[in-house]
Design a protein around this motif. Structure first.
Motif, PDB file in Angstrom:
ATOM      1  N   GLN A 198     -25.420  17.109   0.804  1.00  0.00           N
ATOM      2  CA  GLN A 198     -25.574  16.633   2.183  1.00  0.00           C
ATOM      3  C   GLN A 198     -26.611  15.526   2.212  1.00  0.00           C
ATOM      4  OE1 GLN A 198     -27.372  18.890   0.799  1.00  0.00           O
ATOM      5  NE2 GLN A 198     -28.437  20.220   2.231  1.00  0.00           N
ATOM      6  N   ASP A 250     -30.737  20.241   6.394  1.00  0.00           N
ATOM      7  CA  ASP A 250     -29.844  20.331   7.553  1.00  0.00           C
ATOM      8  C   ASP A 250     -30.633  20.141   8.842  1.00  0.00           C
ATOM      9  OD1 ASP A 250     -27.596  20.668   6.086  1.00  0.00           O
ATOM     10  OD2 ASP A 250     -27.676  22.876   6.099  1.00  0.00           O
ATOM     11  N   LYS A 307     -32.173  16.439   9.357  1.00  0.00           N
ATOM     12  CA  LYS A 307     -31.169  15.435   9.689  1.00  0.00           C
ATOM     13  C   LYS A 307     -31.408  14.821  11.071  1.00  0.00           C
ATOM     14  CE  LYS A 307     -27.232  17.026   8.042  1.00  0.00           C
ATOM     15  NZ  LYS A 307     -25.988  17.712   8.081  1.00  0.00           N
TER      16      LYS A 307
END
Ligand SMILES: Cc1cc2nc3c(=O)[nH]c(=O)nc-3n(C[C@H](O)[C@H](O)[C@H](O)COP(=O)(O)OP(=O)(O)OC[C@H]3O[C@@H](n4cnc5c(N)ncnc54)[C@H](O)[C@@H]3O)c2cc1C
Length: 400
Positions: free
Chosen positions: A88, A364, A367
């Motif tokens: 990611q 996550d 972000k």
């Protein structure tokens, strides 16, 4: 050569090392009218490079440059992208600040040129091999040039020796850094590779691919980049091993040709409270003045050089080079840089405790956040994140 180039027997300031820290200090001291000798052990200033060559626009401008100089080889308009362990990514936009990729060999020479034009004397291929001390004061150096030894005296000696820091450690009586305070770096300058965007930095994190640090791709042109990494210095395998393993998995990089390869240590922590002694002071990597999170040291070295130049000038005016007088250098540096870098270091150490799974979780969350806050050591911001996520609460105790 020492007599050919009118090297004198005594100077106000002797600087060991003509990297960014030493040259900036040489320039600023000479501009203040101080008599400066800079001694560089390598035959060529700036070569070989040990650097990914990245510097921000603000940092470059603080040195009086415009960004249009010959040593600026690429402009990073599009920020950077950080990839986490599971692939990611977080995009970090440039916001108002662009970045530059330099050619260090030219940049370091330009900084040294500025020092010379301001009046500092520079010699290369001359290695400082000892300190001259009198009455507990450092008052000069012994150097070796083509097998001949010379003694040159000064009111103050500055260690801008870089990470080796032989004399900084000896005079300041500091131990070698602990494994978590120094990273092992390795890097290739690759040509004929493809990148996602040659105006953006690519960063990769993960314990498996790069324990303790990160991998970088700093583009120097359309198809050329510095590709390197920094890892804990006590890893079983070498930095080159990890880098080769990773590049081997990337088709866009493994097809490239190698123009240069180099390794080096990066001090990332272990900040020093005391960087001064009687007749002695340390700047830059020698004083471990490096951003602990990303390992950038050019800005820190040149920033500290400015503080040091002011203090050395004051010492000259007061004719007092005692550790007590020079302590104002420690105080100013800690006030302006050290306290912030110490907070950054605490956050870095927490990241070091995280598994790849934890890193995935935090990426996550990050972000959608302003990551600048974390790079600048905002402990409150990071604490808020930890407290919200049950899996990460365990890390909040390290922030107290
Ligand atoms: C792989 C890697 C990537 C990096 N990437 C970046 C980056 O992208 N951006 C960034 O800002 N920083 C980066 N850095 C860090 C940066 O290179 C250093 O922080 C910076 O060069 C420090 O400047 P300095 O003047 O303190 O020391 P140095 O640049 O190391 O200069 C010290 C000089 O002293 C000389 N010297 C040492 N001992 C003696 C002696 N006894 N006698 C005479 N001369 C001596 C050395 O030869 C050297 O020229 C990176 C470092 C590494 C290893």
């Amino acid at each position: 050569m020492l007599s050919t180039f009118n090297v004198k027997e005594k100077y106000d300031v002797i600087i060991i090392g003509a990297g960014p820290g030493g040259s900036r200090l040489g320039q600023l001291c000479a501009q203040k009218g101080l008599d400066v000798l800079m001694i560089e052990k390598r035959p060529e200033i700036g070569a070989p490079k040990r650097c990914a060559e990245g510097l921000s626009e603000v940092q470059l401008k603080q040195l009086g440059f415009t960004g249009k100089e010959r040593f600026v080889v690429n402009t990073i308009y599009n920020g950077s992208i950080l990839y986490g362990p599971s692939g990611q990514s977080i995009y970090l936009p440039a916001k108002n600040e662009i970045g530059y990729i330099l050619e260090r060999k030219l940049f370091d020479k330009e900084l040294a040129g500025n020092a010379a034009r301001a009046g500092a004397k520079i010699i290369t291929n001359a290695e400082v091999i000892g300190m001259i001390k009198e009455n507990d004061f450092v008052c000069g150096v012994e150097l070796e040039y083509y097998g001949e030894k010379h003694k040159i005296k000064s009111d103050i000696v500055v260690s801008a020796e870089g990470v080796e820091a032989k004399f900084a450690r000896e005079v300041l009586n500091i131990a070698v850094p602990k494994p978590n305070e120094v990273m092992s770096g390795y890097q290739y300058e690759l040509e004929n590779i493809t990148m996602e965007d040659s105006k953006r930095l690519e960063l990769y994190a993960g314990r498996d691919i790069c324990p303790g640090g990160y991998i970088w791709i700093f583009p120097k042109g359309e198809k050329r980049a510095n590709v390197g990494l920094g890892i804990f210095s006590n890893c079983e395998k070498s930095a080159k091993y990890y880098l080769d393993q990773w590049i081997g998995t990337k088709n866009n990089l493994r097809c490239g040709s190698v123009l240069e390869e180099n390794g080096g240590a990066i001090p990332v922590g272990g900040l020093l409270r005391k960087m001064t002694a009687n007749g002695f002071l340390a700047v830059g990597d020698a004083a471990r003045q490096v951003h602990p999170m990303h390992g950038g040291g050019m800005h820190e070295a040149t920033y500290a050089a400015k503080i040091a130049a002011d203090v050395i000038n004051e010492a000259k005016i007061s004719n007092d080079y005692s550790a007590k007088f020079l302590d104002r250098y420690n105080k100013t540096w800690w006030h302006e840089r050290g306290n912030e870098l110490l907070k950054v270091n605490r956050i870095k150490e927490i990241f070091h405790k995280m598994s790849d799974d934890d890193l995935n979780t935090i990426m996550d969350i990050l972000k959608d956040r302003d990551i600048d806050n974390i790079i600048k050591g905002n402990l409150t911001e990071i604490s808020k994140i930890f407290l919200k996520i049950p899996k990460l609460i365990k890390f909040s105790k390290y922030l107290i």
